[in-house]
Design an enzyme around this catalytic site. Sequence first.
Site, short mmCIF file in Angstrom:
data_model
loop_
_atom_site.label_atom_id
_atom_site.label_comp_id
_atom_site.label_asym_id
_atom_site.label_seq_id
_atom_site.Cartn_x
_atom_site.Cartn_y
_atom_site.Cartn_z
N LYS A 96 86.38 27.98 44.84
CA LYS A 96 85.74 27.49 43.61
C LYS A 96 86.35 28.06 42.33
CE LYS A 96 82.18 24.92 45.13
NZ LYS A 96 81.90 23.54 44.68
N SER A 141 87.59 27.36 53.42
CA SER A 141 87.23 27.23 52.01
C SER A 141 86.51 28.44 51.42
CB SER A 141 86.36 25.98 51.82
OG SER A 141 85.28 26.00 52.72
#
Lengths: 319, 319
Positions: free
Chosen positions: A51, A304
Amino acid sequence: MKLVTIDDVRAAAERIRPNVVRTPLLAARWGDRERPLWIKPENLQPIGAFKVRGAFNAIGAVRENSDGRDAVTDVVAYSSGNHAQAVAYAAAAFGLRAHIVMPEETPEVKVAATRGLGARVVLCAAGQREAVAEQTAHDTGGVMIPPFDHPDVIAGQGTAGLEIAEDLPSVRNVLIPVSGGGLASGIGTAIRALCPAAKIFGVEPELAADTAEGLRLGHRVDWPVGDRNRTIADGLRSQPSELTFAHLQQVLDGMITVSEAEIRSAVRELVHRAHLVAEPSGAVALAAYRQGVTPPGDTVLILSGGNVEPQMLRQILAD
Amino acid sequence: MKLVTIDDVRAAAERIRPNVVRTPLLAARWGDRERPLWIKPENLQPIGAFKVRGAFNAIGAVRENSDGRDAVTDVVAYSSGNHAQAVAYAAAAFGLRAHIVMPEETPEVKVAATRGLGARVVLCAAGQREAVAEQTAHDTGGVMIPPFDHPDVIAGQGTAGLEIAEDLPSVRNVLIPVSGGGLASGIGTAIRALCPAAKIFGVEPELAADTAEGLRLGHRVDWPVGDRNRTIADGLRSQPSELTFAHLQQVLDGMITVSEAEIRSAVRELVHRAHLVAEPSGAVALAAYRQGVTPPGDTVLILSGGNVEPQMLRQILAD
């Protein structure tokens, strides 16, 4: 609808270079012989997830576009997850104030972590996040940094795809977790442009497979949030926006859905064989790989993020 | 005694570049404010430990120095740990046969892993490893690749130090696990040459602190193997050779010893905060950092490896 281009992703890469980790592409020699396995470990980013790529690009672009008199001093985001910490972290790096709107039921450890990064946390009632965030932006003059529904966020996430194309031009398959779809939109855009022979697959939990259904039907579908919240992969409970869905239609070759047991098994495999800690959402691409349904050739999975609660990790490892 | 030089380390870096991961230097924002913490994650190497650096350099040098008629076709090593797998892995990459001598009591999982890399495993009685390895080398015409007592191995391990100097020229402290001392000798050589302001500390378990005692006394000391084997850090039970001890005398500013409880706590901290799985031996540098005894400034710790048995990791996380 105007989609993000490879030039946008390249510009993002220049912008975020000083602030994010250029993660290595790790050869996992324990993969299948037919489909050599590579891992892109985004859990090694600051705050433990991809992110930061989107957050640094979006906030960096905001700053470049504001001049001296109207210079932006505040940013606002709503998230109880990795996006909250990514915006707080990026804002602090730029010397901006961050206001993060979180539901009251957010675990105290996540609130504390966000405050620890220097952000102001605004707690709100369940379901009120977007409204409270808009009010906060209005009150503070802050610029909203959405978790995925923005071209700069998508372009920022796409920088991971740029790195894959540089490190492994021969890539044949890329497996990417899908929630709001910003990561798959961005990486897909980069890989489509630079490695046209590669197939790009999104991965979802069976319990939150709205995108798989939507792509099959040709339009976005809504799954009840109560249904989506059943998956252990708490980072994959969102749904694409119009913008990300349009990207996914353009760049994905298919979707793969994985069971809860497959997700837990993939977390264990990453710990024991790759020496990497993945949160359940971060492990779904390995779960998809293990189904063996993708074509032969070099296969990259996106790990991720790694923000899993200690108690949950212990439970998964004890299974 | 001729010591390894920075030029040897630079040559090693050229030689091993295609085969090892250039590991990133990860900023750990959860470190002390006074001593910003950076992690060199060597658990991300193929086979999960720094040992591939030395193995590829030593075997690569052997191949360069052998001509067509007398070309080397076999290599020999004795190890029950990461060196075994590193030599097996490097030999396979070069198309050489590897013969790995292991004690009969070696856990089956490690024997299988070594065979899985294409090596022939020669089991021997406890205490007979070196003799059996020499006999094996004689029988096969193979070249012995020692775990640390060789300039090419030391130079290979030193390439991690070269990368640190490139990535963080401002480094003020480097913390390195010490067992046979090859890793600390090599990294110390590189850092001494390129970052003269940095302090270099070796780290040992209190239960296997022969090098700390030896450096204090000015000569190598022998600790009974039964004593050294008490530490959970099974990769740190060896002792320096004359060659590595001479390097350590030259390059180290000090030794730090850590308790078993501190080691276990460091493994947990790396899992939960860095999202990295370290074996106990790989976590001792963080344990040393947590003692807070090193000078202020940017501090790099070497996470040397990640090969921990699932059962042991579960126990440590449950502590």
